[in-house]
Design a protein around this motif. Structure first.
Motif, PDB file in Angstrom:
ATOM      1  N   GLN A 263      -5.304   9.833   9.469  1.00 26.02           N
ATOM      2  CA  GLN A 263      -5.794   9.436  10.439  1.00 26.02           C
ATOM      3  C   GLN A 263      -4.656   8.505  11.392  1.00 26.02           C
ATOM      4  O   GLN A 263      -4.595   7.422  10.899  1.00 26.02           O
ATOM      5  CB  GLN A 263      -7.187   9.016  10.365  1.00 26.02           C
TER       6      GLN A 263
ATOM      7  N   ASN B  89       0.970  -1.357   0.168  1.00 28.22           N
ATOM      8  CA  ASN B  89      -0.054   0.003  -0.067  1.00 28.22           C
ATOM      9  C   ASN B  89       0.944   1.262  -0.024  1.00 28.22           C
ATOM     10  O   ASN B  89       1.802   1.273   0.488  1.00 28.22           O
ATOM     11  CB  ASN B  89      -1.070   0.155   1.366  1.00 28.22           C
TER      12      ASN B  89
ATOM     13  N   PRO C  64      -5.053   1.811   4.500  1.00 23.69           N
ATOM     14  CA  PRO C  64      -4.160   1.698   5.778  1.00 23.69           C
ATOM     15  C   PRO C  64      -2.619   1.490   5.437  1.00 23.69           C
ATOM     16  O   PRO C  64      -2.268   0.827   4.556  1.00 23.69           O
ATOM     17  CB  PRO C  64      -4.917   0.504   6.210  1.00 23.69           C
TER      18      PRO C  64
ATOM     19  N   GLY D  12      -6.644   4.541  12.501  1.00 23.45           N
ATOM     20  CA  GLY D  12      -7.838   4.386  11.484  1.00 23.45           C
ATOM     21  C   GLY D  12      -8.285   3.259  12.023  1.00 23.45           C
ATOM     22  O   GLY D  12      -8.551   2.358  13.028  1.00 23.45           O
ATOM     23  N   GLU D  13      -9.355   2.675  11.231  1.00 20.10           N
ATOM     24  CA  GLU D  13     -10.456   1.511  11.512  1.00 20.10           C
ATOM     25  C   GLU D  13      -9.797   0.488  11.689  1.00 20.10           C
ATOM     26  O   GLU D  13     -10.325  -0.687  12.482  1.00 20.10           O
ATOM     27  CB  GLU D  13     -11.516   1.587  10.493  1.00 20.10           C
TER      28      GLU D  13
ATOM     29  N   THR E 289     -13.681   8.469  -2.846  1.00 17.94           N
ATOM     30  CA  THR E 289     -12.747   8.519  -1.747  1.00 17.94           C
ATOM     31  C   THR E 289     -12.093   7.212  -1.570  1.00 17.94           C
ATOM     32  O   THR E 289     -12.756   6.172  -1.908  1.00 17.94           O
ATOM     33  CB  THR E 289     -13.591   8.678  -0.561  1.00 17.94           C
TER      34      THR E 289
ATOM     35  N   SER F 186      -6.222  13.199   3.872  1.00 16.32           N
ATOM     36  CA  SER F 186      -6.210  12.962   5.243  1.00 16.32           C
ATOM     37  C   SER F 186      -5.282  11.999   6.090  1.00 16.32           C
ATOM     38  O   SER F 186      -5.314  11.093   5.333  1.00 16.32           O
ATOM     39  CB  SER F 186      -7.755  12.789   5.846  1.00 16.32           C
TER      40      SER F 186
ATOM     41  N   ARG G  75      -9.419   4.819   0.963  1.00 17.62           N
ATOM     42  CA  ARG G  75      -9.027   4.824   2.471  1.00 17.62           C
ATOM     43  C   ARG G  75      -7.900   3.969   2.344  1.00 17.62           C
ATOM     44  O   ARG G  75      -8.121   2.662   1.947  1.00 17.62           O
ATOM     45  CB  ARG G  75     -10.102   4.490   3.298  1.00 17.62           C
TER      46      ARG G  75
ATOM     47  N   ASP H 227      -4.745  14.039  14.015  1.00 18.56           N
ATOM     48  CA  ASP H 227      -5.049  13.724  12.775  1.00 18.56           C
ATOM     49  C   ASP H 227      -5.039  15.130  11.692  1.00 18.56           C
ATOM     50  O   ASP H 227      -5.339  16.110  12.529  1.00 18.56           O
ATOM     51  CB  ASP H 227      -6.571  13.274  12.541  1.00 18.56           C
TER      52      ASP H 227
ATOM     53  N   GLU I 255      -9.289  12.132  -1.126  1.00 22.37           N
ATOM     54  CA  GLU I 255     -10.663  12.375  -1.594  1.00 22.37           C
ATOM     55  C   GLU I 255     -10.487  13.274  -2.987  1.00 22.37           C
ATOM     56  O   GLU I 255     -10.018  14.161  -2.704  1.00 22.37           O
ATOM     57  CB  GLU I 255     -11.509  13.161  -0.370  1.00 22.37           C
TER      58      GLU I 255
ATOM     59  N   GLU J 200      -4.232   5.600   8.694  1.00 19.45           N
ATOM     60  CA  GLU J 200      -4.809   5.629   7.437  1.00 19.45           C
ATOM     61  C   GLU J 200      -4.790   6.735   6.777  1.00 19.45           C
ATOM     62  O   GLU J 200      -4.736   7.949   7.303  1.00 19.45           O
ATOM     63  CB  GLU J 200      -6.392   5.142   7.678  1.00 19.45           C
TER      64      GLU J 200
ATOM     65  N   VAL K 138      -6.487   8.807   3.778  1.00 21.78           N
ATOM     66  CA  VAL K 138      -7.657   9.004   2.945  1.00 21.78           C
ATOM     67  C   VAL K 138      -7.524  10.091   1.861  1.00 21.78           C
ATOM     68  O   VAL K 138      -7.017  11.348   2.153  1.00 21.78           O
ATOM     69  CB  VAL K 138      -8.837   9.552   3.838  1.00 21.78           C
TER      70      VAL K 138
END
Length: 142
Positions: free
Chosen positions: A89, A18, A114, A92-93, A110, A87, A112, A74, A102, A98, A100
């Motif tokens: 973060q 990634n 990781p 992240g989730e 968008t 962005s 996202r 963030d 957009e 992460e 992001v």
């Protein structure tokens, strides 16, 4: 480095394949105060790129974003302007940072991503920013 001008303002990548990169392409031929750049997203699942205009205020706001990231906040870089935004973060989730990307005003997509960056990634990005500023900003007018 190959001795050419600095190209990568942002390079966030991990061992999973990634990455999110902001690459400076050169001076904008139609706008003396701007640089042509691109955001490139690569993952094993999805890849893409989008054009980006960089100028002094955006570069300075990236420096501010790095300060906030270092303080554990963030950030949303370029979120209040036309065109794409990035962005970061820190938690992240998926339990890791992460990124992001957009493109609300264009494709309305968008992505996202990781990414677990190396420990020294903020210092590395300060160095990248300094190299880009030292090389490109003196060429810009306005």
């Amino acid at each position: 480095m190959d001795g050419g001008p600095p190209r990568e303002l942002i390079s966030l990548a991990d061992d999973e394949g990634n990455s999110v990169t902001v690459r400076v392409l050169g001076r904008n031929p139609r706008w003396a105060a701007g640089l042509d750049a691109e955001i490139v997203v690569k993952t094993p699942f999805v890849s893409g790129r989008i054009d980006l205009a960089l100028y002094l205020l955006r570069l300075k706001s990236w420096a501010d974003a790095l300060d906030r990231l270092e303080a554990g906040e963030d950030v949303a870089w370029m979120a209040m302007s036309r065109g794409p935004s990035i962005s970061i973060q820190l938690t992240g989730e998926r339990g890791c940072p992460e990124v992001v990307v957009e493109d609300e005003s264009g494709s309305m997509v968008t992505v996202r991503v990781p990414i677990v960056p190396p420990d020294d990634w903020i210092a590395d990005h300060r160095r990248r920013l300094r190299q880009v500023m030292d090389h490109w900003v003196p060429m810009l007018s306005g």
